[in-house]
Design an enzyme around this catalytic site. Structure first.
Site, PDB file in Angstrom:
ATOM      1  N   GLU A   1      -6.099   4.469  -0.733  1.00 49.56           N
ATOM      2  CA  GLU A   1      -5.899   5.717  -1.009  1.00 49.56           C
ATOM      3  C   GLU A   1      -7.060   5.728  -2.656  1.00 49.56           C
ATOM      4  O   GLU A   1      -7.522   5.739  -2.396  1.00 49.56           O
ATOM      5  CB  GLU A   1      -4.410   5.551  -1.328  1.00 49.56           C
ATOM      6  CG  GLU A   1      -3.320   5.909  -0.754  1.00 49.56           C
ATOM      7  CD  GLU A   1      -2.282   5.369  -1.022  1.00 49.56           C
ATOM      8  OE1 GLU A   1      -2.039   4.822  -1.583  1.00 49.56           O
ATOM      9  OE2 GLU A   1      -1.686   5.260  -0.084  1.00 49.56           O
TER      10      GLU A   1
ATOM     11  N   HIS B   1      -7.166  -0.615  -1.355  1.00 51.01           N
ATOM     12  CA  HIS B   1      -6.353   0.346  -0.908  1.00 51.01           C
ATOM     13  C   HIS B   1      -6.928   1.481  -0.042  1.00 51.01           C
ATOM     14  O   HIS B   1      -7.757   2.050  -1.038  1.00 51.01           O
ATOM     15  CB  HIS B   1      -5.071   0.066  -1.756  1.00 51.01           C
ATOM     16  CG  HIS B   1      -3.988   1.174  -1.077  1.00 51.01           C
ATOM     17  ND1 HIS B   1      -3.631   1.679  -0.787  1.00 51.01           N
ATOM     18  CD2 HIS B   1      -3.572   0.268  -0.275  1.00 51.01           C
ATOM     19  CE1 HIS B   1      -2.847   2.184   0.105  1.00 51.01           C
ATOM     20  NE2 HIS B   1      -1.843   1.426  -0.084  1.00 51.01           N
TER      21      HIS B   1
ATOM     22  N   ASN C   1       4.402  -2.503  -2.727  1.00 51.95           N
ATOM     23  CA  ASN C   1       3.335  -1.936  -3.864  1.00 51.95           C
ATOM     24  C   ASN C   1       3.417  -0.529  -3.683  1.00 51.95           C
ATOM     25  O   ASN C   1       4.046   0.521  -2.897  1.00 51.95           O
ATOM     26  CB  ASN C   1       1.688  -1.336  -2.460  1.00 51.95           C
ATOM     27  CG  ASN C   1       0.706  -0.293  -3.072  1.00 51.95           C
ATOM     28  OD1 ASN C   1       1.131  -0.510  -4.461  1.00 51.95           O
ATOM     29  ND2 ASN C   1       0.370   0.185  -2.273  1.00 51.95           N
TER      30      ASN C   1
ATOM     31  N   LYS D   1       3.066   1.799  -5.559  1.00 52.11           N
ATOM     32  CA  LYS D   1       1.367   3.209  -6.375  1.00 52.11           C
ATOM     33  C   LYS D   1       2.428   3.857  -7.692  1.00 52.11           C
ATOM     34  O   LYS D   1       2.635   2.564  -8.379  1.00 52.11           O
ATOM     35  CB  LYS D   1       2.112   3.594  -4.866  1.00 52.11           C
ATOM     36  CG  LYS D   1       1.976   3.459  -3.253  1.00 52.11           C
ATOM     37  CD  LYS D   1       1.581   4.275  -2.497  1.00 52.11           C
ATOM     38  CE  LYS D   1       2.482   3.544  -1.052  1.00 52.11           C
ATOM     39  NZ  LYS D   1       0.916   4.277   0.281  1.00 52.11           N
TER      40      LYS D   1
ATOM     41  N   GLY E   1       2.033   5.226   4.305  1.00 47.79           N
ATOM     42  CA  GLY E   1       3.211   6.871   4.133  1.00 47.79           C
ATOM     43  C   GLY E   1       3.392   7.816   4.957  1.00 47.79           C
ATOM     44  O   GLY E   1       3.600   9.100   5.151  1.00 47.79           O
TER      45      GLY E   1
HETATM   46  C1  PEP Z   1       0.842   0.536   0.965  1.00 48.83           C
HETATM   47  O1  PEP Z   1       0.944   1.866  -0.066  1.00 48.83           O
HETATM   48  O2  PEP Z   1      -0.411  -0.144   1.087  1.00 48.83           O
HETATM   49  C2  PEP Z   1       1.661   1.240   1.938  1.00 48.83           C
HETATM   50  C3  PEP Z   1       2.294   0.383   3.507  1.00 48.83           C
HETATM   51  O3  PEP Z   1       2.780   2.318   2.592  1.00 48.83           O
HETATM   52  P1  PEP Z   1       3.578   2.843   3.550  1.00 48.83           P
HETATM   53  O4  PEP Z   1       4.497   1.570   3.181  1.00 48.83           O
HETATM   54  O5  PEP Z   1       4.642   3.848   2.854  1.00 48.83           O
HETATM   55  O6  PEP Z   1       3.094   3.558   4.619  1.00 48.83           O
END
Ligand code: PEP
Length: 238
Positions: A95, A93, A6, A8, A165
């Protein structure tokens, strides 16, 4: 095993095309692993083109609207994605849930529309740190999972919000327990997401109910994404 990157809001068309060209043959080495890239909308077409006709890497969007078309400024429908060669979409997600007002109801509607249009879905669920501390993890997961349609093209990503994150990963046991609970509610593949990196991928992916990973930060670099995809691959015999 399914490993999805992903991206983003990172990588425009130029960078996305270069990345796609670099990893287009990766499935030939990552035996038994399905590989998915989820670029921003504006880079979807460049990613599809960079992978080219012969690649088994698939491209998914990071979101999808529930209507086919209409007055929905800023939204994109599933048939529009399919027309570009996009094979699926992430929905729900954290976010989107936390920053853009996504609810269990809208997540369910997005998933249904995508499935109806013939594309696949990665539906994200997961508890916040406060919910885990208040011992609400199972109640939250139950509520989020029960809002999702049952369909062979829908997989769930368990992403504890406190692990996304942050560099803080759920322990393999913690993730395994949540995955087993999710599967008791909804019989489908369940991916783990939350600070997956080349260093922790193998032990997480070895858990019996972890069927792959949704990777954010570590999917932005082709070398680390490749390492995660290979960590999930079947060992080469002979
Ligand atoms: C995500 O964006 O779904 C995610 C798990 O991010 P990260 O791997 O950066 O924690």
């Amino acid at each position: 095993m399914l490993i999805a990157g992903n991206w983003k809001m990172f990588k425009g068309p130029h960078e996305a095309r270069t990345f796609a060209t670099q990893i287009r043959h990766l499935p030939e080495r990552a035996t038994g692993t399905e590989i998915v890239l989820c670029p921003p909308y504006v880079a979807l077409q460049a990613t599809v083109q960079g992978l080219g006709e012969g690649s088994d890497v698939r491209v998914y969007a990071q979101n999808v609207h529930w209507e086919l078309d209409g007055a929905f400024t800023g939204e994109i429908s599933a048939p529009m994605l399919a027309e570009l060669g996009v094979k699926g979409a992430i929905v729900g997600h954290s976010e989107r849930r936390q920053l853009f007002g996504e609810t269990d109801e809208t997540v369910g509607r997005r998933a249904e529309a995508a499935l109806e249009a013939g594309i696949a879905v990665i539906a994200c669920v997961g508890e916040t740190e406060g919910e885990r501390e208040a011992e609400q993890t199972e109640a939250v997961l139950r509520r989020q999972v029960e809002a999702l349609p049952r369909h062979e093209r829908l997989v769930i990503a368990y992403e504890p919000v406190w692990a996304i994150g942050t560099g803080q990963t759920a322990t393999p046991d913690m993730a395994q327990e949540a995955h087993a609970f999710i599967k008791s509610l909804h019989p489908t593949r369940v991916l783990y997401g939350g600070s997956v990196k080349p260093e922790n991928a193998r032990v997480l992916l070895a858990q019996p109910d972890i069927d792959g990973a949704l990777v954010g930060g570590a999917s932005l670099d082709a070398v680390s994404f490749e390492a995660i995809c290979l960590a999930g691959a079947e060992p080469v015999v002979g």
